[in-house]
Design an enzyme around this catalytic site. Structure first.
Site, PDB file in Angstrom:
ATOM      1  N   SER A 168     -24.521 -16.322 -29.398  1.00  0.00           N
ATOM      2  CA  SER A 168     -25.258 -15.070 -29.213  1.00  0.00           C
ATOM      3  C   SER A 168     -26.552 -15.383 -28.469  1.00  0.00           C
ATOM      4  O   SER A 168     -26.509 -15.936 -27.378  1.00  0.00           O
ATOM      5  CB  SER A 168     -25.511 -14.396 -30.565  1.00  0.00           C
ATOM      6  N   HIS A 194     -22.038 -12.742 -27.420  1.00  0.00           N
ATOM      7  CA  HIS A 194     -22.552 -11.384 -27.583  1.00  0.00           C
ATOM      8  C   HIS A 194     -23.238 -10.945 -26.297  1.00  0.00           C
ATOM      9  O   HIS A 194     -24.255 -11.527 -25.901  1.00  0.00           O
ATOM     10  CB  HIS A 194     -23.541 -11.316 -28.745  1.00  0.00           C
ATOM     11  N   ASP A 290     -22.834 -13.622 -37.587  1.00  0.00           N
ATOM     12  CA  ASP A 290     -21.492 -13.435 -37.044  1.00  0.00           C
ATOM     13  C   ASP A 290     -20.866 -14.787 -36.741  1.00  0.00           C
ATOM     14  O   ASP A 290     -21.472 -15.635 -36.098  1.00  0.00           O
ATOM     15  CB  ASP A 290     -21.559 -12.589 -35.771  1.00  0.00           C
TER      16      ASP A 290
END
Length: 350
Positions: A168, A194, A290
């Site tokens: 991310s 992401h 995540d």
């Protein structure tokens, strides 16, 4: 309390962004500037913790300023630009240069759009405030020749490996570092980074241009092949499935999982289910959690799993949570990850 500087040539944007940020109890806007030259005068007196930066500005453009900033004194930057919609290649360049987030700015109705998207702006600024930007800056100066070797043990039990990577905040630079150092004999790679959907295709194309391996945005039923990395499209989940001896990917529209779409958890869980010990999972820099639970499922299924260490992360959130859950067989630096992946290549060719 952390300090933010807003640099934008639009007086409306400067005012609205300042109002949004100043309403947060732990944010203080220390100044606004209509271009980087004026911004430098402010920064000489009071250095900000985060900079909100436009790209298109008079005298000095945002990319030039960003490049200089990251060379001289790396500082967390959130880019707020209309080029996020119209020129995603420029936005990708901003990420490559070190921006942590790029948010789209409308050309018409900008005031209302900023007010409607205030939560996204605040989330990006908070995320940037937690980043270790100097780590990303130092990556490029370090040699890819890693003396320390990681004992990969279980990786040598089979030859048909696939590598699943999740990242991310800070991941655009980290992935570039890793993929640039891989050879065309490297094992197949599936990636969730992401990123908004307007960016992923341009991001993949840019990596494809600079890497020896093939890099592209994933499409449904693409095969995972040696020397290829498939990147999840923004706004779609990426999963792995098996067809005989082959691994394929699915690209699926669906709700957010672990607050994200694409979600690293979704990718890792599919790897646990269909690849088991034939998979290698790597969780890299990023805010939040995540991928942590998905990586744990991969490890429980027999996969070999790695988490990036704090020192080389821009944001240590995702790897930290994976480590806390016991999901990682080993904690490794970013500089070690290309060698870990290449080791699979050598195992296969032995």
């Amino acid at each position: 309390m952390f300090k933010v500087l807003v640099i934008d040539d639009s007086a409306v944007v400067r005012q609205v962004v300042s109002d949004i940020l100043n309403k947060a109890p732990d944010i203080k806007v220390i100044g606004v500037a209509n271009d980087p030259i004026f911004a430098k005068a402010i920064m000489e007196k009071d250095w900000p913790d985060v900079i909100v930066l436009d790209i298109e500005m008079p005298r000095v453009d945002g990319l030039t300023f960003l490049r200089q900033l990251m060379q001289e004194r790396p500082t967390p930057v959130v880019v707020l630009s209309s080029l996020a919609q119209e020129g995603s290649a420029t936005a990708i360049e901003a990420l490559r240069l070190g921006a942590l987030h790029v948010l789209a700015k409308a050309k018409l109705g900008i005031k209302q759009q900023l007010l409607d998207d205030a939560s996204s702006l605040l989330a990006a600024v908070y995320s940037a405030a937690q980043a270790r930007v100097h780590a990303a800056h130092l990556i490029t100066s370090q040699s890819s020749d890693i003396a320390q070797q990681v004992n990969v043990g279980a990786m040598q039990q089979t030859t048909d490996k696939i590598v699943l990577i999740g990242a991310s905040a800070g991941g655009t630079q980290a992935l570039e570092y890793v993929l640039e150092r891989l050879h065309r004999t490297s094992p197949p790679i599936a990636i969730v980074q992401h990123m908004p959907e307007v960016f992923t295709e341009a991001f993949a194309k840019r990596l494809d241009q600079i890497c020896k391996i093939d890099v592209r945005e994933a499409k449904a039923n693409d095969r995972l092949l040696p020397g290829t990395a498939l990147i999840a499209p923004g706004g779609k989940h990426l999963t792995i499935k098996r067809s005989g001896a082959n691994y394929l990917v699915d690209v699926i529209a669906g709700p957010r999982v672990s607050r994200h779409c694409p979600s690293v958890d979704v990718l890792f869980r599919s790897g646990a289910q269909c690849a088991g010990a034939n998979a290698v999972g790597i969780i890299m820099t990023g805010m939040g959690d995540d991928g942590a639970r998905g990586l744990k499922e991969m490890r429980d299924s027999g996969a070999t799993c790695f988490a990036q260490d704090e020192a080389s992360c821009v944001v240590f959130g995702m790897p930290k949570e994976a480590i806390r859950l016991g999901a990682a067989n080993a904690v490794v630096s970013l500089q070690q990850i290309p060698g870990i992946i290449e080791n699979l290549t050598y195992t296969k060719s032995a």
